[in-house]
Structure formats: C-alpha cells, structure tokens
Design an enzyme around this catalytic site. Structure first.
Site, PDB file in Angstrom:
ATOM      1  N   ALA A 173       0.784  -1.121  -0.118  1.00 40.60           N
ATOM      2  CA  ALA A 173       0.003  -0.006  -0.039  1.00 40.60           C
ATOM      3  C   ALA A 173       0.652   1.248   0.170  1.00 40.60           C
ATOM      4  CB  ALA A 173      -1.060  -0.072   1.345  1.00 40.60           C
ATOM      5  N   GLU A 218       9.489   3.520   7.655  1.00 39.30           N
ATOM      6  CA  GLU A 218       9.512   2.045   7.567  1.00 39.30           C
ATOM      7  C   GLU A 218      10.031   1.860   9.221  1.00 39.30           C
ATOM      8  OE1 GLU A 218       8.241  -0.772   6.553  1.00 39.30           O
ATOM      9  OE2 GLU A 218       8.887  -1.660   8.588  1.00 39.30           O
ATOM     10  N   GLY A 267       3.585 -13.710  -3.707  1.00 41.38           N
ATOM     11  CA  GLY A 267       3.578 -13.054  -4.631  1.00 41.38           C
ATOM     12  C   GLY A 267       2.600 -13.108  -5.809  1.00 41.38           C
ATOM     13  N   GLU A 290      -3.967  -3.724   5.059  1.00 39.96           N
ATOM     14  CA  GLU A 290      -4.353  -4.656   6.113  1.00 39.96           C
ATOM     15  C   GLU A 290      -4.859  -3.751   7.136  1.00 39.96           C
ATOM     16  OE1 GLU A 290      -1.744  -7.644   6.816  1.00 39.96           O
ATOM     17  OE2 GLU A 290      -2.982  -8.703   8.345  1.00 39.96           O
ATOM     18  N   ASN A 334       5.236  -6.873   5.741  1.00 41.18           N
ATOM     19  CA  ASN A 334       4.790  -8.338   5.705  1.00 41.18           C
ATOM     20  C   ASN A 334       4.748  -8.479   4.020  1.00 41.18           C
ATOM     21  OD1 ASN A 334       3.584 -10.476   6.768  1.00 41.18           O
ATOM     22  ND2 ASN A 334       1.660  -9.943   6.213  1.00 41.18           N
ATOM     23  N   ARG A 368     -10.394 -19.995   2.539  1.00 37.38           N
ATOM     24  CA  ARG A 368      -9.262 -20.079   3.737  1.00 37.38           C
ATOM     25  C   ARG A 368     -10.009 -20.254   4.961  1.00 37.38           C
ATOM     26  NH1 ARG A 368      -4.971 -15.214   2.217  1.00 37.38           N
ATOM     27  NH2 ARG A 368      -3.851 -16.241   0.776  1.00 37.38           N
TER      28      ARG A 368
END
Lengths: 500, 116
Positions: free
Chosen positions: A48, A68, A82, A467, A76, A327
């Site tokens: 993002a 960062e 990928g 996320e 993550n 999932r």
C-alpha cells in the site's frame, strides 16, 4: 465524546507518556515544533505504501517520504507467495480465461459471508487492470502461469516470477526512489498530531528505532502538508492483541507475518477516534506448514498443489475438506485434526510428484524438511501411521473424480486438475494453519479516507490503505486478494491527497 | 520484606546482565575494543550504533561475494537476498553483545554454518 487535550509544546511532554498508551494530542500547527516537513507522509513500506508513493510521484508530488519501522523494507508484503488476483487482464485473455471485475466481487462477497463491503471490493477490483499495469511499469515480472486460489470461480491469481512478494516490493521500492521518494528505515510511527478540529497535521515518529527496544531512538515531529497515509499492515504478530479479539489465537498458534505486524498504526488511529470494523475476523492460512517458521516455503508448495492434491486426516486416511475451498473453511477444518488425546495431528497434503515438480517450490520443501517424498501409498501409511486400506481407497476414488471431472465427496472445482492423476511417487507436506491476515481494521471509504467513529465522517487529511483498514473482505479474505487491494487503496489515497 | 527480596534479586540480576553485555564480544574485534567503545557506538554509548558503524570496516558487496550461493540458492545469500537485496542492515541479523539469528530464520530452515 472525546477528551480534548492541548499541549502548548509537544516533544518532551508527549514523549514521557510512553509507548504503552499511544496518546491523542491536539495542537495548532504553529504550536508544534516540527523537525521535518513533507508534502506526502506515508507510514509503512509494504504494497500500500509503495503503490501510494509511486502514484503520488506520478501525479506530481515533489516531496514524498516513506517511514518504515523495521530495519528492512517491505514489511509483511515481502513475505508471501507474490500473488495478486486481477480480473480481465491481457494475460488471462491470452490463456483463454474469461473473467470480470464483477465476478471477482461476487466471489469475494461469498467468502465475506455477508460482512464484506461490496463498494470497497468493487472499487478495488475495477482498479485491478490499472494496478497490474502499474506493477509491470515498475519492473515486476509475472509468470505466464496463473494460479488457482481457493474460493474463486475463475483462474485469476497472477504471480510474479520470484513467487514472493519481494518480486513486487523490490522493483516498486526502486521505482519510488527513482522518482525521488525518500525512504527511511528504523522510523517507528508513534501517534498522529492533530488540530483541535481533528484535522491531521502530522505524526510523531521514533527515529533510530530498533524493533522491540521501545525506548530506542528519539522522537521527532513530522509535518504533513497534504496528508498522512497509514499503511502499517495488520496485527497478526501481536499475540495479546489478537488473542483479546479471538481467544483461540494464543501463543501456540503460529503466524506467517513479519515481526513488525503489531498493529501500531491501527491503535494510533483508534486513539484518534477512527471507526473500528471487524477486528475479530482474523484469518489463518490453511496452506502453512508446522515444520518451519512463518510463511516459509510450505505455503508456496501447497498453493500450487492444492488443486490436484488431496488433504488427508491421519486418523481416517480420508479427505476431510475441499482442498480449494476458501481459507476459513479449510483452516477451521484443519485445526480439528487431532489425535486421541486432543493434541494437534496435522493433516497430510499428498501431491503427485509428476505435477509438483513443475513448480520450483518442490525443490525447496524437500530440501528444507518441509515435505518428503514417498514412492508408494504403503510408505506414506507406514511413515505417518495411517490406515492403509482407507488411504488406498481414497486415492482410487480421487482418481475416479479426476477422470469424471466431478468431486462428489466435497464438490471441488475439478477443471483445475483435469488429467492430473494422483500417482506415485508422492510428495507429502503436513498442514497446520497459521495466523495470516486481519480482515478487520479501521473503516475507510472509496477515497481511502479514514472514517471517524463519532459521526461517520472522514477525518480530514488522514488516509489508510491495506491490511490496517478493515471491513473490505468481511469474514474471510480470498487468497491473492489482499495484494491488489493494498495497492488499489494506496493508489487511491495518493489520488485523494493530490486532489485535496 | 517479601517485596524487597525480589527487588534485590532484580537489581543483582540486572547488574550481572550489564557486565555480561560488556564482556560478550568477538575475539577478532579486539582491535576495535582497543580503540574504544565509540569506534562503533557513534551515537552515544547508551544507543545502538548507527547502521553505517559496521560498514567502516566491512563492505556489503564484498560480504555478498563471500556468502554467494549458486543456482537456485543464489537468492538465499543473506547479504544479497531475494527479499532485501544488499540493504538489510548488519544489526538485523548480527549482535556484537547479544546472541541473534539471521532474520531469514524467522521463516526458513536455512543452514548458515558460519553464522555468528
């Protein structure tokens, strides 16, 4: 509703409150001692954050900074297979796959079990082809093969050749820097700095931070001229936080996330009155192996092999799930595999070597003791103490399903495994879910603006993507659907900031 | 009294910990110790060294050559990895006074026999 506090001088007074309680602090811009000022401030260097930086630069932003927390970039986002689900790409057309953004939204709504946001999913899916092109322009290279992920009605998970998120992160980081984006490691976001009316003025950052040394480095105030994008990811690695939300996810449950996935950005936004959504919907990855840490190599192996392989319960020697269900369905069934005393007895994924060897993941799992090769059904039964007759029968039945193109046992979509019979030699990997993704987070709208809990309105100049945002996917996110969504809302946040 | 005993224990154990910290060192860094703590602790003795401190003597591209792996394993070179290239700072994996393991080991069962 909120306690308003204003500090005439920041810095020292704010610092002493400490890391345990990210504080809400209000001030006027001219009352804050700013150490740095940037046009666009981005927190987090994952999908993002990087997509936002690249898009903002394309739109003409001259001074963009990415902070960062860790010593390495990508968070993550660099630790996964990928994959990115895009609908309606040139590669799908080349491979004869019919798909559409609408179909992708419908698949995701189903997996979201009534809780997903159709509006946000549609926004993300419609941006898919743009994101696909953006990544290619950054130098990301996709395989010619598109992956089938669970819960999808069309094959759409595009995968970079590295078969790791690193194949997105490194070219995107390079591209961002080529546009002059400043990237800084060891800068931990502490809290937002807001004006009395709630407008976000900037952030306080701990510069020179070393992970898990909460007092390391020093606090600086960073002014954001156009806005702040919080792209700090999930909280899967924060055991006490996740266990408070889901008591089943304690210390003994593994986690695929980077160590930095502790939810700092989320907590800071909650402190500022952002609307929390679906925090208890925490997803475990059904492709994980208990024989290595984190995401590792096993996930890639099972992702590739699930369509043409079977997952077996060690007590019965039988299948217990549709290996390509979504999932949550799979992870919930996998944790029920127990021995007589109730201890975990991980299921076995049995894959045919003749197909498994077509993907480089096989070499990795065999080499690092994450999977093992067996030359007969008898050898598997003996090694893992399975009932041989039942297992033999199951494999025979399965091969019949492959032949007839229908799975009467669990209703698996069989056009993914046409002609791929389960024959010796076999490659066997153990399956045990690991905490993987937080569907919950703070609420955003289709402009990536963060919504305030008290009135449902956007908090001025505060954006979130990836996320850390919640409510997009609902109860269960489909595989390969976070990456494109992270990037879509990163791009959206950049557009919103540059328009504002 | 009941409260005081654990407090004393805590003080003693932290004193032991801090001396252990000062003592725990690599023999081949003796020359660096001889020239003083500030040789590495360039941001003050109570702070972590900067990420460029080790690079006064070590060169990342040389290290990458020394730990190069062939073929498929090339991406597992800890000094030039698939995930982080040559950008992972030394202290992400190595500790002079603290025992650490390579960041790769969070997820992978790699074998780095000479790691220290």
């Amino acid at each position: 509703m909120q306690t308003r506090r204003s500090f005439l001088k920041f810095g020292a007074s704010a610092a002493t409150v400490g890391a345990l309680a990210p504080l809400t602090a209000h001030a006027q811009s001219n009352q804050v001692e700013w150490d740095e000022s940037h046009e666009v401030v981005i927190v987090g260097s994952g999908f993002a954050g990087l997509a936002a930086a690249v898009e903002a630069a394309k739109l003409g932003a001259k001074d963009i900074v990415i902070f960062e927390k860790l010593g390495v970039y990508g968070g993550n986002s660099t630790l996964n297979a990928g994959q990115a689900c895009f609908a309606n790409t040139d590669l799908q057309k080349k491979l004869g796959i019919e798909d559409s953004a609408e179909l992708m939204v419908q698949d995701q709504l189903k997996s979201g079990r009534g809780y997903a946001s159709e509006e946000l999913l549609r926004h993300s899916a419609e941006l898919g082809p743009y994101i696909y092109q953006l990544t290619k322009d950054c130098g990301c290279v996709y395989r010619d093969h598109i992956i089938n992920t669970g819960g999808t009605s069309a094959t759409r998970s595009h995968q970079v050749i590295e078969r790791s998120g690193a194949g997105f992160i490194r070219p995107m980081l390079k591209t961002a820097r080529s546009y002059g984006v400043k990237t800084k490691i060891r800068h931990k976001f502490e809290h937002l700095i807001t004006a009395k009316d709630g407008t976000v003025l900037g952030i306080q950052i701990r510069k020179g931070y070393h992970f898990s040394h909460e007092d390391s480095g020093k606090l600086i105030n960073v002014k954001a001229e156009k806005g702040v994008l919080i792209a700090t990811g999930g909280f899967g690695a924060n055991v006490s936080f996740r266990q408070a939300l889901d008591p089943n996810l304690g210390e003994e449950v593994g986690c695929t996330n980077a160590r930095g996935a502790t939810g700092d950005g989320l907590v800071a936004m909650l402190a500022e009155g952002a609307m929390p959504v679906h925090l208890s919907f925490i997803q475990s990855g059904p492709w994980a192996s208990p024989d290595e840490g984190g995401f590792g190599y096993g996930a890639g192996f099972s992702l590739y092999n699930f369509p043409h392989s079977i997952a077996i319960d060690r007590n019965t020697g039988q299948r217990f799930m549709n290996e390509t269900a979504d999932r949550k369905t799979r992870a919930d069934l996998e944790v029920q595999r127990r021995d007589k005393d109730g201890n975990p007895n991980p299921a076995l994924l049995i894959a045919p070597k003749h197909e498994a060897k077509k993907d480089p993941s096989m070499e990795n799992v065999l080499r690092y003791n994450v999977a093992w090769e067996f030359d007969s059904v008898e050898a598997i039964a003996k090694h893992f103490d399975l009932p041989l007759a039942a297992l033999k029968q199951q494999i025979n039945d399965w091969n019949q399903y492959v032949k007839q193109g229908e799975d009467p046992q669990f209703g698996k979509r069989m056009n993914m495994s046409t002609g791929i019979y389960l024959t010796a030699p076999f490659i066997v990997q153990r399956l045990w879910p690991k905490v993987h993704y937080c569907q919950g987070g703070i609420q955003i709208n289709t402009k990536a603006e963060v919504i305030a809990a008290k009135n449902g309105l956007p908090i001025p100049r505060l954006y979130a993507a990836g996320e850390v945002s919640g409510g997009v996917h609902g109860v269960s996110r489909l595989g390969g659907c976070s990456t494109p969504e992270c990037m879509a809302f990163g791009v959206t946040a950049a557009r919103s900031m540059m328009k504002a | 009294m009941k409260l005081i005993t654990p407090l004393i224990a805590l003080v003693i154990s932290s004193a032991i910990a801090s001396t252990a910290m000062a003592r725990d060192q690599r023999e081949y860094h003796q020359m660096v110790y001889d020239s003083g703590c500030k040789t590495c602790h360039d941001q003050g003795l109570k702070s972590f060294p900067s990420d460029t401190a080790c690079l006064q003597c070590h060169d990342m591209s040389d290290l990458a050559k020394q730990t190069a792996r062939k073929g498929h394993d090339a991406k597992q070179n800890p000094h030039d990895s698939m995930h982080y290239g040559q950008e992972a700072p030394c202290m992400e994996c190595h500790g002079e006074h603290t025992k650490k393991q390579a960041i790769c080991m969070d997820c992978h069962n790699f074998d780095y026999p000479k790691f220290n």
